[in-house]
Write an enzyme that holds these catalytic residues in place. Structure first.
Site, short mmCIF file in Angstrom:
data_model
loop_
_atom_site.label_atom_id
_atom_site.label_comp_id
_atom_site.label_asym_id
_atom_site.label_seq_id
_atom_site.Cartn_x
_atom_site.Cartn_y
_atom_site.Cartn_z
N HIS A 60 0.82 -1.22 0.00
CA HIS A 60 0.00 0.00 0.00
C HIS A 60 0.85 1.26 0.00
CE1 HIS A 60 0.04 0.92 4.45
NE2 HIS A 60 0.12 -0.39 4.58
N ASP A 161 5.64 1.84 7.07
CA ASP A 161 4.34 1.19 6.81
C ASP A 161 3.58 2.06 5.80
OD1 ASP A 161 1.87 -0.02 6.84
OD2 ASP A 161 1.40 0.50 8.91
N GLU A 191 -5.26 1.56 2.18
CA GLU A 191 -5.16 0.35 3.01
C GLU A 191 -5.49 0.65 4.46
OE1 GLU A 191 -3.17 -2.67 5.64
OE2 GLU A 191 -2.91 -0.51 5.58
N GLU A 192 -4.99 1.79 4.95
CA GLU A 192 -5.03 2.06 6.39
C GLU A 192 -6.44 2.27 6.93
OE1 GLU A 192 -2.71 1.58 8.40
OE2 GLU A 192 -0.81 1.79 7.36
N ASP A 214 3.83 -6.14 3.33
CA ASP A 214 3.54 -5.10 4.32
C ASP A 214 4.44 -5.31 5.54
OD1 ASP A 214 2.28 -2.95 5.63
OD2 ASP A 214 0.27 -3.62 5.10
N HIS A 300 3.25 2.36 13.21
CA HIS A 300 2.28 3.45 13.37
C HIS A 300 2.77 4.54 14.31
CE1 HIS A 300 -1.59 1.65 11.46
NE2 HIS A 300 -0.51 1.42 10.75
CO CO Z 1 -0.42 0.36 8.81
ZN ZN Z 2 0.68 -1.37 6.32
#
Ligand code: CO
Ligand code: ZN
Length: 329
Positions: A60, A161, A191-192, A214, A300
């Site tokens: 992503h 990420d 994606e998130e 990922d 994150h």
């Molecule tokens: Co993420």
């Molecule tokens: Zn991710």
């Protein structure tokens, strides 16, 4: 490879606004693929044609961020999350809007243990509501403002990420010499917030086999939650997360190829979290799917850390899949 990673992680690409990222990726791969296009949701899809199996790889392009919900009379912004945010990692941090405006995250008085998102605000240096409105509007998106740091073997940045997954795919495309298969490399949007881009991309591609690339969490920091994934121990082959149970054929294929090519790998069970494979495997009548994960500390947060060896092993595993006969699919 480090330059590619730095370029991608320092780009602005909150969920729904992946264009800066996908434009850059396109310049790296355009001459290496047969087709390269952006679909209605903003997925960048690169295809290398072949007569064998249809394989969809997906990393992503979006990153977590914040969205402005309210501007008060003194020019402070209130905001909501776009993707999962850890409140404690926000304090003292900076965010950057698409137009380059920088904001500092501050908090109201009160105990840290009672911290909620509505006690936080963004200070863009405006003294009044009018002044603030000249710089940002309700609904504007911002991302963490943090530069890439090269620690040698290990690399730190915001949005590892999943820009590190994007970098892995770009590198695999650049190195790919031969494959019989019809390969689709998707740099997915949104994606998130729930694997949205991968869902429509998988529907249009209708692959025989789906593989997400990922990050995953690790259990290798002081008093970390118990998890058998560590930085530097290789590509993580996912067995399960909360979005997918890796298809045994896909998981076994990856283990077989890793062992045959002496690619360092570890098996991963992620108790909470998902990847694009969660959307891909439920497409149409079902698609055998799995995930190759890049181990990542502090997921994150504005300082996500990966190990260059793991990145390299993930590239090798993708190339091994592309070269395999994939007879079982
Ligand atoms: Co993420
Ligand atoms: Zn991710």
């Amino acid at each position: 490879m480090k330059n590619l990673i730095k370029d991608l992680v320092e780009s602005y690409g909150p969920t729904g606004f992946e264009t800066e990222v996908t434009n850059k990726i396109r310049t790296y791969i355009a001459d290496k693929v047969d087709e390269c296009y952006v679909d209605a949701l903003g997925n960048l899809i690169a295809r290398k044609k072949g007569s064998g199996k249809k394989v969809m790889f997906s990393a992503h392009a979006d990153e977590i961020g914040v969205i402005v919900t309210y501007i008060d009379d003194d020019g402070f912004l209130r905001f909501s999350n776009v993707g999962g945010l850890n409140l404690l990692t926000l304090l003292g941090g900076r965010v950057r809007f698409a137009n380059g405006v920088i904001g500092v995250i501050g908090k109201e008085k009160g105990e840290l243990k009672d911290l909620t998102l509505d006690k936080l605000f963004i200070d863009i240096g405006a003294a009044t509501k009018d002044e603030a409105q000249k710089k940002v509007s309700i609904g504007d998106f911002a991302v963490f403002h943090r530069e890439f740091a090269d620690l040698g073997q290990r690399l730190v940045a915001k949005s590892m990420d999943d820009r590190i997954g994007c970098a892995v795919l770009v590198e695999a495309i650049r190195r790919l010499d031969h494959s019989d298969h019809d390969l689709y490399f998707v740099f997915s949007a949104q994606e998130e917030v729930g694997l949205r881009g991968a869902r429509t991309a998988a529907y249009s591609i209708d692959p025989d086999l789906g593989i997400a690339i990922d990050v995953t969490r690790t259990g290798d920091t002081p008093e970390a939650p118990r998890m058998d994934v560590s930085l530097g121990k290789g590509a993580a082959i996912k067995v399960k997360d909360s979005s997918v149970i890796a298809h045994p054929k896909v998981k076994n294929l990856m283990v077989r190829l890793a062992e045959a090519d002496q690619i360092k790998y570890q098996l991963e069970v992620l108790e909470a979290g998902g990847t694009d494979a969660g959307a891909i495997h439920l497409t149409k009548s079902g698609v055998p799917s799995g995930t190759i994960s890049i181990p990542c500390r502090y997921v994150h947060s504005p300082s996500e850390m990966v190990d260059l060896d793991d990145v390299e092993n993930c590239v090798k595993l993708i190339l091994a899949i592309c070269r395999d006969s994939l007879d079982e699919f």
